[in-house]
Design a protein around this motif. Structure first.
Motif: not given
Length: 693
Positions: A27-40, A127-129
């Motif tokens: 229901l919340l639609g939680v998004a997952a993003v994995l970043l490398e140490a340099d922000g990529k 992240a969540v809206d």
């Protein structure tokens, strides 16, 4: 044609090992993003595609800050990212994010540092809206406040009917804290048998999914174990977004005030019905015992399981209340129980004289003239309401737990007392029950007093009536005579029927039977005057028609009375009977070898009418013949034609193979109903051969 081999179905390796997932994250639609140490960006979840608008191919390999943030926010975001990566502390906050479509959305972030097996660091961003999150938070907060502050009881239970959550209102209703509810079953918290039906109802809702709305449940809880409470219970099944059954929700509203008001209204209607029933059923006759039984019939089982009606013996004997220094003497006139019970053997049977000890409720009522209510009888209290120790043991064994005694008072006079008790009915007597019993007792006491008064008046009139009749018929030459008088039954007063056997000169005998219309002392007195006049006129040796003429004149002076009469003179030497009738039923003649018949006489008018002459008829009456004179109480009924009843009389007179005494008894036994409303005079004369002089 061969059979195709089917590949066996692969079993789910996780089946049974994992619990069903919750739908909240979806229901919340939680998004997952994995970043490398340099922000990529290294990984991009499907929920991230929905939240930010970029596909995985468009996002992976790109630097997150330039892709997602406005230029004015990029430096701050990079600084926070570097801090997380350097220190390993998580960070939470909100940033305005640029969507692929160009719009800006406020996104709630949770960032944590991850370290792989090689020691390299990554950043995981969730992240969540923020708008969706705030809406969910408001809904949860509102739900929590609604549940915690609601004045109605709310509960969530699992599929085994174990409490998962309750609100304070329901905890207060049950008298069990919220914490002590959780994990316990419904019947563990509510053990009263009255809740078995509610448990079955909940299981039905779990099985069918059909909700139940405002089902009334009545029982006792730990919050108030001494009093019954009522609740309107609504139950509906809880399901997740895929239709899986989670349990049930229970909504409980305390409706005790409404329930008690409705019960009081029902009790008031029941009291009115009983009072109306008592008015219709009590006092239908002027018989003391029957009136008391009618009172008991109204009280059992509507108000009590058992009832006894006791009257003071002095009231029955003299019509007055006479209380000496010793215990009052009662006569039990009615006893009734709603079902077979040992308590019935503890009650004094009807007709028995009895006294009660000084502490007995009956003694209390007679002395104080006030009712006595005992709401609860403990195991040692039964001797208080019992006649003796054996009766007390029987009452205790029968389960008698409450008792009431109400005096019977009419015209400021104490007549007796009625005792009421309950055993099978679990409810104790209360003040409303006492009020109802007193109202019925007051009405019944008046009927009983009327019956006692009537009984004494009737006894006096009957004594007067019998004193005015011949005590025994004289023995007469050439005649065998049998007579009977039966007064009307208890519901009616004594009437004015009479008979007479008068000796005349020359071995002759005058026979008379008459009926003064009306009842009571006046009718009996008029009958006595007519009988005296008949005996006086008989000495004048007048023809029967002349006798009736003189009696008619005398009766007119007794206005407003009217009487019927048959007067006959039998001469045994000539075997002749001279007879005349004044509006009376015809005598019956029974002759050997012939069918009994009614004499065909000029009927004449009743005495007291005047203006119509009477006629005499001569009938042969030989030895063996019988003459039957009677009043209308022997043959008249309210339902049968008089002709049919006269034929019944003639059938009973044939053949004349019984003595005149036996014939009298037979006629009264077979023709007269015990409840007949009129009195009866009966005279049978059998002609006999004259003995030699």
């Amino acid at each position: 044609m061969g059979l195709e081999k089917r590949r066996p179905q692969q079993a789910d390796p996780l089946a049974g090992a994992a619990a069903d997932p919750s739908g909240l994250l979806d229901l919340l639609g939680v998004a997952a993003v994995l970043l490398e140490a340099d922000g990529k960006i290294d990984m991009w979840s499907p929920q991230a595609e929905e939240l930010f608008g970029y596909t995985g191919g468009e996002a992976v390999g790109q630097y997150a800050a330039p892709l997602l943030l406005h230029p004015e926010h990029q430096d701050a975001a990079v600084t926070l990212f570097a801090e997380v990566m350097r220190t390993g502390r998580r960070w939470a906050g909100a940033f305005p994010v640029r969507h692929k479509d160009g719009s800006t959305r406020m996104i709630e972030f949770r960032n944590v540092r991850l370290t792989d097996s090689l020691g390299d660091h990554y950043a995981l961003g969730l992240a969540v809206d923020r708008v969706a999150l705030r809406q969910m938070e408001r809904k949860l907060a509102l739900s929590n406040r609604l549940v915690s502050q609601a004045p109605i009881g709310l509960a969530v239970m699992d599929t085994e009917l174990r409490y998962l959550a309750v609100n304070p209102a329901l905890a207060a209703m049950h008298g069990v804290s919220e914490a002590d509810h959780v994990g316990r079953g419904f019947r563990e918290v509510l053990s009263d048998p009255a809740f078995e039906g509610a448990e079955a109802l909940m299981r039905q809702v779990l099985e069918t999914g059909t909700p139940v709305v405002e089902e009334q449940v009545v029982g006792r809880t730990a919050a108030d174990p001494e009093q019954e409470h009522a609740w309107a219970v609504s139950v509906y099944r809880l399901e997740d977004h895929r239709g899986g059954v989670l349990g049930i929700a229970n909504v409980v509203v305390d409706v005790t005030d409404r329930y008690r008001a409705a019960r009081k209204a029902d009790q008031a209607q029941r009291r009115l019905r009983m009072i109306a029933d008592g008015s219709a059923r009590i006092g239908t006759t002027l018989e003391v015992e029957r009136t008391a039984r009618e009172l008991a019939d109204v009280l059992v089982p509507g108000l009590a399981d058992m009832v006894s009606v006791d009257l003071l013996d002095s009231v029955l004997q003299t019509g007055r209340t006479a209380l000496g220094d010793g215990p009052a003497l009662f006569r039990v006139v009615a006893v009734k129980t709603a079902y077979p019970t040992d308590a019935g053997r503890a009650m004094v049977p009807p007709g028995r004289l009895t006294t009660y000890h000084a502490d007995h409720p009956a003694s209390h009522c007679i002395r104080s003239r006030r009712p006595l209510l005992i709401t609860h009888l403990s195991s040692g209290d039964h001797s208080r309401i019992a006649a003796d120790s054996e009766a007390a043991a029987l009452l205790a064994r029968a389960g008698v737990h409450t008792d009431m005694a109400v005096p019977l008072i009419a015209r400021e006079k104490v007549l007796g007392v009625m005792g009421l008790a309950r055993a099978r009915n679990p409810l104790p007597f209360d003040e409303d029950d006492l009020t109802l019993a007193c109202e019925l007792a007051s009405s019944a006491a008046l009927s009983i007093d009327n019956a006692v008064l009537h009984q004494h008046i009737r006894s006096a009139v009957e004594t007067l009536q019998r004193s005015l009749l011949p005590q025994s018929p004289p023995r007469r030459p050439g005649l065998e005579v049998a007579v009977r008088y039966r007064p009307a039954q208890a519901r009616d007063e004594v009437g004015g029927d009479w008979y007479d056997v008068i000796p005349l000169d020359g071995d002759r005998t005058a026979l008379a039977v008459g009926d003064v219309m009306g009842s009571g002392i006046q009718a009996a007195t008029a009958m006595g005057r007519l009988r005296t006049a008949t005996a006086t006129l008989a000495d004048l040796d007048l023809d029967p028609a002349r006798i009736l003429t003189h009696l008619d004149k005398i009766t007119r002076e007794l206005d407003p009375y009217i009487a019927t009469c048959v007067y006959a003179v039998y001469d045994p030497h000539r075997a002749r009977l001279h007879v005349a009738s004044a509006g009376h039923l015809p005598p019956a003649l029974v002759r050997t070898g012939e069918q009994p018949r009614l004499l065909d006489l000029p009927t004449g008018t009743p005495l007291g009418v005047g203006g119509v002459p009477f006629e005499s008829t001569t009938v042969e009456l030989k030895p063996g013949d019988r003459l039957v004179l009677y009043t209308d109480g022997l043959v008249e009924t309210r339902d049968d034609p008089i002709d049919e009843r006269l034929q019944a009389l003639l059938r009973l007179l044939a053949p004349p193979d019984q003595s005149v005494e036996e014939t009298c008894d037979r006629l009264l036994r077979l023709l007269r109903h015990p409840a007949d409303h009129d009195d009866v005079a009966l005279l049978i004369a059998c002609a006999l051969p004259l003995a030699p002089s």
